[in-house]
Scaffold this active site. Structure first.
Site, PDB file in Angstrom:
ATOM      1  N   ASP A  29       0.848  -1.200   0.000  1.00 18.40           N
ATOM      2  CA  ASP A  29       0.000   0.000   0.000  1.00 18.40           C
ATOM      3  C   ASP A  29       0.880   1.245   0.000  1.00 18.40           C
ATOM      4  OD1 ASP A  29       0.786  -0.552   2.735  1.00 18.40           O
ATOM      5  OD2 ASP A  29      -0.772   0.822   3.438  1.00 18.40           O
ATOM      6  N   GLU A  87      -0.068  -0.953   5.889  1.00 17.08           N
ATOM      7  CA  GLU A  87       0.969  -0.353   6.740  1.00 17.08           C
ATOM      8  C   GLU A  87       0.715   1.130   6.948  1.00 17.08           C
ATOM      9  OE1 GLU A  87       4.709   1.444   8.131  1.00 17.08           O
ATOM     10  OE2 GLU A  87       3.581   1.957   6.337  1.00 17.08           O
TER      11      GLU A  87
HETATM   12  N1  BES Z   1       8.511   3.466   5.527  1.00 25.42           N
HETATM   13  C1  BES Z   1       7.849   4.307   6.477  1.00 25.42           C
HETATM   14  C2  BES Z   1       8.625   4.435   7.779  1.00 25.42           C
HETATM   15  C3  BES Z   1       9.866   5.264   7.590  1.00 25.42           C
HETATM   16  C4  BES Z   1       9.744   6.620   7.381  1.00 25.42           C
HETATM   17  C5  BES Z   1      11.105   4.717   7.597  1.00 25.42           C
HETATM   18  C6  BES Z   1      10.866   7.379   7.158  1.00 25.42           C
HETATM   19  C7  BES Z   1      12.224   5.483   7.373  1.00 25.42           C
HETATM   20  C8  BES Z   1      12.106   6.826   7.131  1.00 25.42           C
HETATM   21  C9  BES Z   1       6.471   3.747   6.726  1.00 25.42           C
HETATM   22  O1  BES Z   1       5.816   3.362   5.527  1.00 25.42           O
HETATM   23  C10 BES Z   1       5.598   4.803   7.333  1.00 25.42           C
HETATM   24  O2  BES Z   1       5.363   5.793   6.691  1.00 25.42           O
HETATM   25  N2  BES Z   1       5.100   4.548   8.518  1.00 25.42           N
HETATM   26  C11 BES Z   1       4.106   5.350   9.130  1.00 25.42           C
HETATM   27  C12 BES Z   1       3.413   4.441  10.096  1.00 25.42           C
HETATM   28  C13 BES Z   1       2.059   4.856  10.568  1.00 25.42           C
HETATM   29  C14 BES Z   1       1.105   5.230   9.484  1.00 25.42           C
HETATM   30  C15 BES Z   1       1.476   3.778  11.436  1.00 25.42           C
HETATM   31  C16 BES Z   1       4.726   6.528   9.823  1.00 25.42           C
HETATM   32  O3  BES Z   1       5.847   6.452  10.345  1.00 25.42           O
HETATM   33  O4  BES Z   1       4.077   7.580   9.831  1.00 25.42           O
HETATM   34 MN    MN Z   2       6.984   2.221   4.356  1.00 20.49          MN
HETATM   35 MN    MN Z   3       5.106   5.254   4.566  1.00 14.84          MN
END
Ligand code: BES
Ligand code: MN
Ligand code: MN
Length: 454
Positions: free
Chosen positions: A88, A153
């Site tokens: 997603d 996710e």
């Molecule tokens: N891949 C990201 C997490 C991430 C962000 C890793 C920046 C490294 C650098 C992940 O897809 C993400 O965006 N996670 C969300 C999680 C939430 C919606 C539960 C986040 O961190 O906002």
């Molecule tokens: Mn991600």
């Molecule tokens: Mn993300």
């Protein structure tokens, strides 16, 4: 074996790019209910691609979007690795800021532009391609693998947790591998050994039963937006400290060693500000910018609305006001417990002139791993083999909810091996992924399976 797998990957680079483009054309926006059918089709694409790579693949429907798994488990007495990714993506808005349309991938100057290019379709695909290359050249893998690719996710992974709890025995594993983070800098790869957790909630205040003329009623009736902003404004002091009772009780403080390691990383504060178009940094007093981003909790209002926000003025007292809130959490803070602490505190400061409604969206815990074990060292060697540089060990401020779940359900560590860059515009317009990192990431993955058993 690595060198023949590497040769296979180099010979198939053009095909890998085509696979990536095809994957990126799906509009798999988990937050958008209009994308339900596209989400299904994306899951089918992933299932088919896992199958053609030589894995036993399956789609698992959930209350939300489907989960796709793929397995190859013929390496007797070898460790079992769970590889996670998400198909997603974030909504592409604001559309007018994209140079090329978000779901029509385009290569410009060595980068592929599309929503999901780096987060997480491009990064996730590296493992599928590496596993395929092993199976096509060696006919087998040095380890057993279970792919778990989810579609929720970006909206909190609520259904994945239920699914994994059900599969506790079937998917028992020794270590998890996730490529959904960033390198530290261009040409400086990183292994991420810590992530912040998150809690996401919403509060709505309701005053009068309809919007009112602000001249006829103003001054005599509570304005829910005024009330809400006053309440929210009282939650943080001038030193950046969050004033919700109990908020810091369980925070795992940084040790001196870790503080030293953080400060030894190259970090150019002026360039950081320039890139963001700001001239001052702010945050909790007593902590460096890296410490604030990786290891301190936050309270942020993501959006606040109510009343009138169209063109020109409108003289009303709004009937309602809503704020969307997220807090980033650090290890040992508990998301559910803090969500109730926030709710109770808001209730206690909410005046009787309005009614309050509170919604809990999702939450997950932060994690931090010890990097001295054999899996982290194997990953470090694999990255060195592919990138020609030893990775640095870093933490990350973003969240990947399932990582805490892997620890809780399977008792395993997760190797967060990021091939992206924080400048890849993830969650922003013009998201992209450097093709060089796509290829090097694939090679590092190919090397990893061998290093894990050597
Ligand atoms: N891949 C990201 C997490 C991430 C962000 C890793 C920046 C490294 C650098 C992940 O897809 C993400 O965006 N996670 C969300 C999680 C939430 C919606 C539960 C986040 O961190 O906002
Ligand atoms: Mn991600
Ligand atoms: Mn993300």
């Amino acid at each position: 074996m690595y060198s023949s797998v590497k040769k296979y990957l180099e010979d198939h680079q053009a095909q890998s790019l085509e696979d990536l483009k095809q994957f990126l054309r799906f509009e798999s926006i988990s937050a958008d209910s209009k994308c339900r059918e596209q989400m299904k089709q994306t899951a089918e694409f992933v299932r088919n691609r896992l199958e053609s790579a030589g894995l036993k693949a399956e789609i698992h429907p959930t209350a939300g979007h489907p989960i796709v798994t793929g397995q190859w488990r013929k390496a007797k007495d070898a460790p079992t690795v769970l590889i996670y990714g998400h198909y997603d993506v974030q909504p592409p808005d604001p559309l007018e800021l994209w140079t090329s349309p978000p779901f029509e991938p385009e290569v410009r100057e060595g980068k592929i532009y599309a929503r999901g290019a780096t987060d997480d379709k491009g990064q996730m695909l590296t493992h599928l391609l590496a596993i395929e290359a092993w199976l096509k050249t060696a006919g087998k893998l040095p380890v057993n693998v279970i792919f778990v690719i989810e579609g929720e996710e970006e909206v909190g992974s609520n259904n994945l947790d239920l699914f994994l709890a059900e599969k506790k025995e079937e998917y028992a594993c020794d270590v998890a591998v996730v490529s959904d983070t960033s390198m530290y800098a261009p040409d400086l790869p990183a292994i991420t050994y810590g992530l912040r957790g998150i809690l996401a909630c919403e509060v709505t205040l309701t005053g009068p039963n309809r919007d009112l003329h602000s001249g006829v009623f103003g001054g005599a009736v509570a304005n829910p937006i005024n009330v809400l902003t006053k309440m929210l404004g009282s939650l943080q002091d001038d030193q950046g400290k969050i004033l919700i009772p109990g908020f810091y009780d369980d925070v795992l403080e940084l040790g001196e060693d870790e503080k030293k390691e953080f400060s030894s990383l190259p970090f150019d504060e002026a360039a950081f500000m320039k890139d963001l178009g700001i001239n001052t940094l702010q945050g909790e007093a007593g902590y460096s910018t890296i410490e604030r981003r990786w290891a301190r909790p936050t309270f942020d209002i993501n959006g606040i609305y109510g009343g009138y926000s169209g063109e020109g003025p409108k003289t009303i007292i709004p009937s309602t006001a809503t704020a969307k809130i997220t807090c980033r959490l650090v290890p040992n803070q508990n998301a559910a417990q803090l969500t109730s602490a926030i709710k109770s505190h808001l209730e206690s400061i909410c005046p009787t002139s309005v009614t309050m409604e509170f919604t809990d969206f999702h939450g997950c815990e932060g994690i931090v791993f010890d990097t001295s074990g054999p899996y982290f060292q194997a990953a470090s060697r694999a990255i060195q083999n592919a990138f020609g540089t030893r990775p640095v060990f870093i933490r990350e401020g973003g969240s990947i909810p399932v990582v805490a779940t892997f620890q809780e359900i399977f008792g395993v560590e997760t190797l967060l091996l990021g091939w992206g860059l924080n400048s890849d515009n993830l969650h922003s317009p013009n998201e992209h992924f450097h093709l060089e990192n796509f290829y090097r990431g694939t090679l590092a993955s190919a090397s990893l399976w061998e290093e894990l058993v050597s």
